[in-house]
Design an enzyme around this catalytic site. Structure first.
Site, PDB file in Angstrom:
ATOM      1  N   LYS A   1       0.832  -1.210   0.000  1.00 52.36           N
ATOM      2  CA  LYS A   1       0.000   0.000   0.000  1.00 52.36           C
ATOM      3  C   LYS A   1       0.866   1.260   0.000  1.00 52.36           C
ATOM      4  O   LYS A   1       0.651   2.161  -0.812  1.00 52.36           O
ATOM      5  CB  LYS A   1      -0.923  -0.022   1.238  1.00 52.36           C
TER       6      LYS A   1
ATOM      7  N   ARG B   1      -3.274   2.769   8.895  1.00 55.49           N
ATOM      8  CA  ARG B   1      -3.598   1.481   8.259  1.00 55.49           C
ATOM      9  C   ARG B   1      -2.357   0.631   8.098  1.00 55.49           C
ATOM     10  O   ARG B   1      -1.257   1.151   7.917  1.00 55.49           O
ATOM     11  CB  ARG B   1      -4.151   1.697   6.849  1.00 55.49           C
TER      12      ARG B   1
ATOM     13  N   GLY C   1      -8.018  -7.392   4.884  1.00 55.23           N
ATOM     14  CA  GLY C   1      -8.811  -7.444   6.108  1.00 55.23           C
ATOM     15  C   GLY C   1      -8.178  -8.191   7.266  1.00 55.23           C
ATOM     16  O   GLY C   1      -8.811  -8.369   8.302  1.00 55.23           O
TER      17      GLY C   1
ATOM     18  N   MET D   1      -5.435  -7.382   9.025  1.00 58.00           N
ATOM     19  CA  MET D   1      -4.837  -6.555  10.070  1.00 58.00           C
ATOM     20  C   MET D   1      -5.774  -5.381  10.385  1.00 58.00           C
ATOM     21  O   MET D   1      -6.827  -5.247   9.790  1.00 58.00           O
ATOM     22  CB  MET D   1      -3.455  -6.096   9.652  1.00 58.00           C
TER      23      MET D   1
ATOM     24  N   ARG E   1      -3.430  -1.458  -6.223  1.00 55.56           N
ATOM     25  CA  ARG E   1      -2.565  -2.632  -6.093  1.00 55.56           C
ATOM     26  C   ARG E   1      -2.956  -3.603  -7.187  1.00 55.56           C
ATOM     27  O   ARG E   1      -4.058  -3.497  -7.751  1.00 55.56           O
ATOM     28  CB  ARG E   1      -2.719  -3.284  -4.719  1.00 55.56           C
TER      29      ARG E   1
ATOM     30  N   HIS F   1     -15.216  -8.941   1.732  1.00 53.58           N
ATOM     31  CA  HIS F   1     -14.106  -9.770   2.184  1.00 53.58           C
ATOM     32  C   HIS F   1     -14.216 -11.195   1.650  1.00 53.58           C
ATOM     33  O   HIS F   1     -13.265 -11.768   1.112  1.00 53.58           O
ATOM     34  CB  HIS F   1     -14.082  -9.768   3.719  1.00 53.58           C
TER      35      HIS F   1
ATOM     36  N   ARG G   1       2.619 -47.745 -11.741  1.00 55.01           N
ATOM     37  CA  ARG G   1       2.717 -48.591 -10.543  1.00 55.01           C
ATOM     38  C   ARG G   1       2.035 -49.915 -10.861  1.00 55.01           C
ATOM     39  O   ARG G   1       0.800 -49.991 -10.879  1.00 55.01           O
ATOM     40  CB  ARG G   1       2.016 -47.925  -9.354  1.00 55.01           C
TER      41      ARG G   1
ATOM     42  N   GLU H   1      14.718 -43.699  -3.345  1.00 51.82           N
ATOM     43  CA  GLU H   1      13.689 -43.465  -2.315  1.00 51.82           C
ATOM     44  C   GLU H   1      14.247 -43.613  -0.908  1.00 51.82           C
ATOM     45  O   GLU H   1      13.530 -43.407   0.072  1.00 51.82           O
ATOM     46  CB  GLU H   1      12.558 -44.490  -2.463  1.00 51.82           C
TER      47      GLU H   1
ATOM     48  N   SER I   1      14.805 -42.162 -10.843  1.00 50.04           N
ATOM     49  CA  SER I   1      13.577 -41.418 -10.625  1.00 50.04           C
ATOM     50  C   SER I   1      13.414 -41.268  -9.118  1.00 50.04           C
ATOM     51  O   SER I   1      13.354 -42.269  -8.401  1.00 50.04           O
ATOM     52  CB  SER I   1      12.385 -42.164 -11.222  1.00 50.04           C
TER      53      SER I   1
ATOM     54  N   GLY J   1      11.778 -41.022  -5.853  1.00 49.59           N
ATOM     55  CA  GLY J   1      10.485 -41.310  -5.222  1.00 49.59           C
ATOM     56  C   GLY J   1      10.447 -40.530  -3.924  1.00 49.59           C
ATOM     57  O   GLY J   1      10.787 -41.033  -2.857  1.00 49.59           O
ATOM     58  N   THR J   2      10.036 -39.289  -4.041  1.00 50.78           N
ATOM     59  CA  THR J   2      10.161 -38.390  -2.879  1.00 50.78           C
ATOM     60  C   THR J   2       9.080 -38.616  -1.832  1.00 50.78           C
ATOM     61  O   THR J   2       9.135 -38.028  -0.756  1.00 50.78           O
ATOM     62  CB  THR J   2      10.178 -36.924  -3.339  1.00 50.78           C
TER      63      THR J   2
ATOM     64  N   CYS K   1       9.084 -38.811  -9.349  1.00 53.61           N
ATOM     65  CA  CYS K   1       7.732 -39.351  -9.527  1.00 53.61           C
ATOM     66  C   CYS K   1       6.942 -39.358  -8.223  1.00 53.61           C
ATOM     67  O   CYS K   1       5.830 -39.849  -8.175  1.00 53.61           O
ATOM     68  CB  CYS K   1       7.757 -40.727 -10.161  1.00 53.61           C
TER      69      CYS K   1
ATOM     70  N   TYR L   1      12.973 -34.435 -16.083  1.00 51.67           N
ATOM     71  CA  TYR L   1      11.515 -34.413 -16.123  1.00 51.67           C
ATOM     72  C   TYR L   1      10.926 -34.521 -14.721  1.00 51.67           C
ATOM     73  O   TYR L   1      11.605 -34.940 -13.776  1.00 51.67           O
ATOM     74  CB  TYR L   1      10.970 -35.544 -17.014  1.00 51.67           C
TER      75      TYR L   1
HETATM   76  C1  PEP Z   1       7.559 -42.510  -3.954  1.00 47.66           C
HETATM   77  O1  PEP Z   1       7.891 -43.164  -2.974  1.00 47.66           O
HETATM   78  O2  PEP Z   1       7.772 -41.288  -4.071  1.00 47.66           O
HETATM   79  C2  PEP Z   1       6.844 -43.159  -5.057  1.00 47.66           C
HETATM   80  C3  PEP Z   1       6.527 -42.492  -6.139  1.00 47.66           C
HETATM   81  O3  PEP Z   1       6.470 -44.456  -4.859  1.00 47.66           O
HETATM   82  P1  PEP Z   1       5.158 -44.872  -4.054  1.00 47.66           P
HETATM   83  O4  PEP Z   1       4.391 -43.630  -3.752  1.00 47.66           O
HETATM   84  O5  PEP Z   1       4.418 -45.813  -4.908  1.00 47.66           O
HETATM   85  O6  PEP Z   1       5.760 -45.498  -2.830  1.00 47.66           O
HETATM   86 MG    MG Z   2       7.844 -45.328  -3.103  1.00 52.09          MG
END
Ligand code: PEP
Ligand code: MG
Length: 907
Positions: free
Chosen positions: A28, A98, A107, A109, A365, A483, A589, A776, A795, A797-798, A862, A882
């Site tokens: 602001k 303000r 809204g 604050m 804004r 709001h 899978r 993984e 890949s 596997g988070t 993935c 990717y």
């Molecule tokens: C992962 O572990 O990130 C994964 C993609 O495998 P899954 O979810 O099937 O364990």
């Molecule tokens: Mg996994």
């Protein structure tokens, strides 16, 4: 004394700040400065910087020593520009105080208006304006706001439910209206307002034990401190958490000369958007109220008038537009609209006040907008030549695409539906749910697994958590800039406001309309795109193909370097993902083919294989299972054509597939020729205490090589057959839950043997494919240089990598994560947003080490993070090839990848 400059002045055609100083001056303050520099009429004022806020919190809520002198000097400039003096008995300057954070927190604050009215200044202002009613109305507003914001909230007073000072004073106001037969606030006489102000002060003294301050300076600093304190108020803190705004940013405070929209019929106040924020139409869009103060428009307590003919709708068409009521002022405002858009090259959300026929701009804004509006405006401004294609790409947030792909109410179902009300279409898409009447109930019900619509007379910022939890919001009052509308639009949430025919009783928890009553828990459906409210549940359909969306996504695709694949395991999902622009399958899978429609027979055979007591029995079961696996893999490869498909070997712990019901166990025992007791014993053997870290992933293939062999054969034969049929296909074999190179070598030997047999069977030298692994487990990331010697791709596997890094069971976080977020132990759910500090370090290390031994190692992700914009940016930054995500997230990931490349270019 420090050298830091803490106060920046603006007004009178110039300013010390600029629009690019948002971090210091807040949004602001920076934009008020910019407007002053552009020669746009802005009431003079000054901004106390966000550094003052940081100092305030770091120093026990005190100020830097230089602040008072700086603020006094800035106040003197305001007095000079406005030609009035703060606290002057004859011609007093009144001030507004303000908040203004870096990014808008509508809204969330506090604000204090009319600061400077006191026993010494009231007579002078009455003499000057000749309007005692106006003066006492301003005074009672000051008392109401100040006692609430400064004397109660900022002082940490926690009143009992319904006993807040503001509510008590509101109640007194209502009593006067009732006893004297006044229809609206505007009808209350000057004498009654004067009397009310005195009684207010007595009540404040009684309830809060302190006098309402009669000294302008005390009021001013009380107001400033309260606004700084409101940065840490409950609703501001929850809003920041939802919007991921860091606590350290702090807010600036703007002190500005008051101008009054409530000085009579020549005065007014309004809010407008330079283009329509719901649709993106290039038309000036807004609302205004004659003889009112700004809070009246935003509070949603009166239905505002339309700004112009373009803004008329069923709710406001009987009210005069500004264009008709004050044509000259409207023309001036319209010219400013054009000037601001041209200057900022983006849609602006503006606030203005007209005092005695003179126009003042109070705010500009960048306006919040729906995903549809963001897309349309970006493409329009590109076509107009206002912005370039990269800017157009950046104008739509990846998350907003969700909303473009959002379900809408099935138009066919709507034709015969039971329409109960029409309101304003404040947030897009369709939603149905059980109705609840308080934000807390919304949160509770959603926790209990229900889908709810939050119904309120009007929403206020305290409702923000409930609005977030609900799938849709419905209010009886308020306009498009209320709001509820602002917040819902920002989130792309289905929302209808101002459905005035509904009689909403939040205490009795009912909606009555036309003699019908809807109770808490009843289901309604909202069409937020058209503002229609229906009884009962209607079907939803996906928004139809939008050619603009396709063109926009082309722009994004031209920019990005990161490829986007999808996680899919059926030909149908694969086809959907291709429509959304998937460039391959990053995770098939295999076990998912045993869920869902048509899976009964393969599931039975899989169970037979799992419950087999010997290798020979297992092999026999695998022979029966084989055609199903190969059929599904081949169909998916065929659909994907020349796009790669990553088949992940069976991953889950086997016991997940052990039948639970007695009937199923009986049937299976018979097929295997064993007794039910034997089968039960086998099931017990498979039971694990910690299956997520048990006999799963590659470990299954190590102990039961025949299971891996069957899958290698299915993949390679499917590919060999497709190629013989003259069709392109690119299979990738992926081994899950790996922790050591030797596991991969073990499986690779099997794969090679199967490959040789398949080649012989089909009379070919090679069935082209890649062999790779998931990363993984932290050990895999840390030994990636070794692992890469045996694999062509990684890949990440988070999902599992996050589980293993945090030591949080991915299936059990519901029990504690909400508290972790509430207590700010974690800023976000690490299963949603990749934690760059830990999982991210493992990913980056894994990539660097892997590429140190195999420079052309292909790398992707993935886990669920592959479709989350912040995580996609991270994947771009660490040089992945990717990301892979669920089909509906593919466009989100494509756009996030384009943003990442624009913001952080890489080769
Ligand atoms: C992962 O572990 O990130 C994964 C993609 O495998 P899954 O979810 O099937 O364990
Ligand atoms: Mg996994």
């Amino acid at each position: 004394m420090t050298d830091t400059k803490y106060v920046y002045s603006f007004g009178g055609g110039s300013a010390e700040g600029r629009s690019d100083m948002k971090n210091l001056l807040g949004g602001k303050g920076a934009n008020l400065a910019e407007m002053a520099n552009l020669g746009i009429p802005v009431p003079a004022g000054y901004t106390l910087t966000t550094e003052v806020c940081t100092y305030f919190y770091d120093h026990d809520e005190t100020y830097p020593s230089s602040i008072e002198a700086e603020a006094d000097a800035a106040l003197a400039k305001v007095e000079e520009i406005m030609g009035t003096r703060f606290g002057d008995a004859d011609d007093p300057l009144l001030l507004s105080v303000r908040s203004g954070a870096r990014s808008s927190m509508p809204g969330m604050m506090e604000t204090v208006l009319n600061v400077g009215l006191c026993s010494a200044t009231i007579p002078g202002l009455i003499a000057k304006t000749g309007n005692p009613r106006f003066v006492y109305d301003a005074y009672r507003r000051l008392i109401m706001m100040y006692s609430d914001v400064v004397m109660e909230k900022a002082a940490g007073v926690e009143p009992a439910e319904g006993k807040g000072i503001r509510q008590q004073l509101d109640h007194m106001l209502e009593e006067v209206k009732e006893s004297k037969g006044y229809g609206t606030d505007a009808d209350i006489s000057a004498d009654d307002l004067k009397d009310l102000a005195e009684r207010f002060k007595a009540t404040i003294k009684e309830v809060l034990g302190r006098d309402f301050p009669d000294d302008p300076r005390e009021q001013l600093w009380g107001g400033i401190s309260a606004v700084f304190s409101s940065w840490n108020g409950k609703r501001a803190v929850s809003y920041r958490r939802i919007e991921s705004i860091p606590d350290e940013w702090g807010t600036a405070v703007n002190v500005q000369a008051m101008v009054f929209g409530n000085m009579g019929d020549d005065s007014a106040t309004g809010v407008a958007f330079t283009r329509n924020p719901a649709t993106g139409d290039n038309r000036f869009y807004g609302e205004w109220l004659p003889n009112a103060q700004g809070e009246d428009v935003v509070a949603g307590t009166r239905t505002p008038n339309p700004l112009n003919e373009d803004t008329k709708n069923e709710q406001n068409e009987h009210l005069p537009s500004l264009q008709v009521a004050m044509p000259e002022v409207y023309e001036q405002l319209f010219a400013i609209r054009n000037q601001l858009e041209a200057h900022y090259t983006d849609m602006q959300d503006i606030e203005f006040t007209i005092q005695d026929g003179r126009l003042w701009m109070l705010q500009t804004r960048v306006g919040k907008r729906t995903g549809t509006a963001a897309l349309n405006m970006a493409m329009d401004m590109l076509a107009e030549g206002t912005i370039d294609s990269r800017t157009a790409v950046l104008r739509v947030k990846p998350e907003q695409l969700d909303e473009l792909l959002h379900p809408i109410v099935d138009p066919a179902a709507e034709k015969t539906a039971d329409l109960i009300a029409k309101g304003l279409p404040a947030g897009p898409g369709g939603a149905f749910g059980q109705i609840v009447f308080s934000a807390d109930d919304a949160v509770e019900w959603v926790k209990a697994g229900k889908t709810v619509l939050l119904v309120r007379e009007e929403t206020n910022p305290e409702d923000v958590e409930g609005m977030r939890a609900a799938v849709g919001i419905l209010t009886g009052r308020g306009g498009m800039t209320s709001h509820a509308a602002l917040v819902a639009r920002g989130w792309g949430k289905c929302c209808i406001v101002g459905a005035g025919v509904l009689n909403i009783d939040v205490v009795g928890k009912t909606i009555s309309v036309d003699g019908r009553v809807f109770n808490e828990g009843d289901v309604l459906t909202l069409n937020g795109t058209r503002g229609l409210v229906y009884a009962g549940q209607l079907d939803m359909v996906d928004a139809t193909e939008n050619p603009r969306f396709v063109d926009f996504m082309k722009l994004a695709d031209e920019v990005r370097v990161l490829k986007v694949r999808t996680n899919a395991e059926t030909p149908d999902d694969a086809a959907t993902a291709i429509e959304f622009g998937a460039e391959g399958i990053g995770l098939f899978r295999t076990e998912h083919m045993f869920y869902g429609t048509g899976s009964e027979e393969p599931l039975f055979l899989l169970r037979k294989m799992i419950m087999s007591g010997s290798e020979s029995a297992r092999r026999a079961a695998l022979v029966e299972l084989y055609p199903f696996v190969k059929r599904d893999m081949k169909a998916t490869l065929e659909i994907m054509g020349d796009r790669p498909v990553t088949f992940r070997l069976l991953d889950p712990p086997l016991h997940e597939f052990v039948p639970q019901s007695t009937d199923e166990r009986g049937e299976l025992a018979q097929a295997l020729g064993v007794s039910v007791e034997d089968l039960d014993r086998r099931a017990d053997e498979l039971h694990e205490l910690n299956p997520m870290m048990g006999h799963r992933g590659v470990r299954l293939g190590v102990t039961f090589p025949e299971i891996s062999e069957m899958q290698f054969r299915a993949i390679l034969e499917a590919a060999a057959e497709l190629r013989q049929e003259g069709k392109a296909c690119f299979p990738e074999i992926m081994v899950p839950v790996t922790c050591a190179k030797a596991e991969l070598d073990d499986q690779l030997a099997l794969a090679k043997a199967v490959h040789a047999e398949v080649c012989e069977k089909y009379g070919v030298d090679e069935v082209e494919h890649l062999y790779g692994t998931m990363i993984e487990i932290p050990r895999a990331a840390l030994t990636a240089d070794e692992i890469a010697k045996s694999t062509q791709f990684f890949s990440f596997g988070t999902n599992d990598l996050t589980q293993m890094t945090f030591g949080f069971s991915r299936d059990d976080i519901g029990g504690f994560l909400p508290d972790y977020l509430d207590k700010k132990i974690l800023p976000v759910d690490p299963f949603q947003v990749l934690d760059r500090d830990s999982v991210g370090v493992l990913v980056q290390t894994g990539i660097e080490r892997g590429r140190s031994t195999r420079p052309n190692l292909k790398v992707g992700i993935c886990g669920e993070h592959g479709g989350e914009p912040n995580s996609v940016e991270f994947c771009h930054l660490v040089g992945m090839d990717y990301v892979s995500c669920s089909p509906y997230r593919v466009p989100v990931a494509r756009l996030a990848a384009a943003h990442a490349q624009i913001n952080h270019p890489r080769d």
